[in-house]
Design an enzyme around this catalytic site. Structure first.
Site, short mmCIF file in Angstrom:
data_model
loop_
_atom_site.label_atom_id
_atom_site.label_comp_id
_atom_site.label_asym_id
_atom_site.label_seq_id
_atom_site.Cartn_x
_atom_site.Cartn_y
_atom_site.Cartn_z
N ASP A 33 38.10 30.17 38.29
CA ASP A 33 39.15 30.10 39.32
C ASP A 33 39.96 28.82 39.17
O ASP A 33 39.47 27.72 39.39
CB ASP A 33 38.50 30.10 40.71
CG ASP A 33 37.96 31.47 41.08
OD1 ASP A 33 38.73 32.45 41.04
OD2 ASP A 33 36.75 31.56 41.39
N MET B 48 43.06 26.63 40.54
CA MET B 48 43.87 26.46 41.77
C MET B 48 44.72 25.21 41.65
O MET B 48 44.23 24.16 41.22
CB MET B 48 42.94 26.30 42.97
CG MET B 48 41.98 27.45 43.15
SD MET B 48 40.93 27.19 44.56
CE MET B 48 39.91 28.67 44.48
N MET C 84 42.15 40.84 46.09
CA MET C 84 41.51 39.71 46.79
C MET C 84 40.93 40.23 48.10
O MET C 84 41.65 40.84 48.90
CB MET C 84 42.53 38.61 47.10
CG MET C 84 42.96 37.76 45.91
SD MET C 84 41.62 37.00 44.97
CE MET C 84 40.73 36.07 46.21
N ASP D 181 37.25 40.33 44.56
CA ASP D 181 36.95 38.90 44.51
C ASP D 181 37.02 38.31 45.92
O ASP D 181 38.09 38.30 46.53
CB ASP D 181 37.99 38.24 43.59
CG ASP D 181 37.74 36.76 43.38
OD1 ASP D 181 36.72 36.25 43.87
OD2 ASP D 181 38.58 36.11 42.71
C1 DX5 Z 1 38.57 32.50 45.90
C2 DX5 Z 1 38.20 32.71 44.45
C3 DX5 Z 1 36.92 33.41 44.27
C4 DX5 Z 1 35.73 32.69 44.83
C5 DX5 Z 1 34.77 33.76 45.25
O1 DX5 Z 1 39.85 32.03 45.99
O2 DX5 Z 1 39.20 33.46 43.78
O3 DX5 Z 1 36.69 33.79 42.92
O4 DX5 Z 1 35.12 31.83 43.93
O5 DX5 Z 1 33.73 33.14 45.89
P1 DX5 Z 1 32.76 33.89 46.90
O6 DX5 Z 1 32.08 34.97 46.12
O7 DX5 Z 1 31.85 32.80 47.34
O8 DX5 Z 1 33.61 34.45 48.01
ZN ZN Z 2 38.69 34.34 41.70
#
Ligand code: DX5
Ligand code: ZN
Length: 223
Positions: A35, A37, A137, A175
Site C-alpha cells: 500500500d 500512500m 475498497m 481490500d
Molecule cells: C487501506 C489499505 C489496505 C489496508 C487493509 O487503505 O489499502 O490494504 O492495509 O488493512 P486491513 O485488512 O487491516 O483493513
Molecule cells: Zn490496499
C-alpha cells in the site's frame, strides 16, 4: 479460479520487515499487497520505492502494488523498476484512465483500477475489458484496521455480473476490513482476491490466519 490471498504489509512490523516477508514466502499467501500512500490522495503516508525494492529482494511472491496517490502516471515506471508485478491505480486519481492502464501494461505489469466506497461500479464499464484487476475498497483508504463497509457486497455482485459479461478472467479484489468473519460472504458475492492486513499481522499466528483465509470452508465461517 481458486481465490488468492494478498496480505497487506501495511500492518507488518516495519522494523522487522524482512522477517515478515520470509514468513509470507513460507505461507499460503499468493501475492504480497503493498500500500503506497502519498498524504494527498489519502490522509496518510506509508512508504515508497526504496522500501518496495528492499521487499522485492526477499519476496518470492508477486508484489501487488496499490497506489493511493494522485497522478500516478508520473511514477509508474519507478514502481515497475522497484519490483511491482501488479499496479493498481485509483479511478478517482486519474484524468486519463485508459492511457494509464495501457502504460501499466506496456511496462509488463498487470493493470488494476481501484474504486473508493463512494464510487459506483458502473464507472468501470468502459475500461473493464482492458483490466486485469478491479479493486473494490471496502473501507475508506488510508489506514489498516478499519471496519468493513457492509454495502460493499452489492458492489462486488454488480462488478461480478459486469465481469462475467465483459471480462470473465478479471481479478476482483477486495481490500479493507477483510477477515474470517466476512471472507466466505465476499467470495460468494464474487470476489476472488482477498487483501488482509490486520486480520493477518495482528493475529497470534499469522501463518494460520493466512491458511484459514486460503482454505475457507463453511466450518471457518463465523457469521
Ligand atoms: C487501506 C489499505 C489496505 C489496508 C487493509 O487503505 O489499502 O490494504 O492495509 O488493512 P486491513 O485488512 O487491516 O483493513
Ligand atoms: Zn490496499
Amino acid at each position: 479460479m481458486n481465490h488468492l490471498i494478498a496480505p497487506s504489509i501495511l500492518s507488518a512490523d516495519f522494523a522487522h520487515l524482512k522477517q515478515d516477508i520470509l514468513m509470507l514466502n513460507n505461507s499460503d499467501a499468493d501475492w504480497i499487497h503493498v500500500d503506497v500512500m502519498d498524504g494527498v490522495f489519502v490522509p496518510n503516508i506509508s512508504f515508497g520505492f526504496p522500501v518496495i525494492a528492499a521487499v522485492k529482494n526477499y519476496a518470492l511472491k508477486p508484489l501487488d502494488v496499490h497506489l493511493m496517490i494522485t497522478n500516478p502516471d508520473r511514477y509508474l515506471e519507478d514502481f515497475q523498476k522497484a519490483g511491482a508485478n501488479v499496479i493498481t491505480v485509483h479511478y478517482e486519481a486519474c484524468d486519463h484512465l485508459d492511457r494509464t492502464i495501457h502504460k501499466i501494461k506496456e511496462l509488463g505489469c498487470k493493470a488494476g483500477v481501484a474504486i473508493n466506497p463512494h464510487t459506483p461500479v458502473s464507472l468501470l464499464e468502459n475500461v473493464i475489458e482492458e483490466l486485469d484487476l478491479a479493486l473494490i475498497m471496502t473501507v475508506n483508504p488510508g489506514f489498516g484496521g478499519q471496519k468493513f463497509i457492509a454495502n460493499s457486497y452489492h458492489k462486488i455482485q454488480q462488478l461480478r455480473a459486469m465481469a462475467d459479461e465483459k471480462n470473465p478472467d478479471l481479478y476482483i479484489e477486495v481490500d479493507g476490513g477483510v477477515s474470517n468473519h466476512n471472507s466466505l460472504a465476499l467470495l460468494k458475492a464474487g470476489a476472488n482476491v482477498l487483501v488482509a492486513g490486520n486480520a493477518i499481522f495482528a493475529a497470534e499466528d499469522p501463518l494460520h490466519a493466512i491458511a484459514e483465509l486460503k482454505h475457507i470452508s463453511p466450518d471457518t465461517f463465523h457469521a
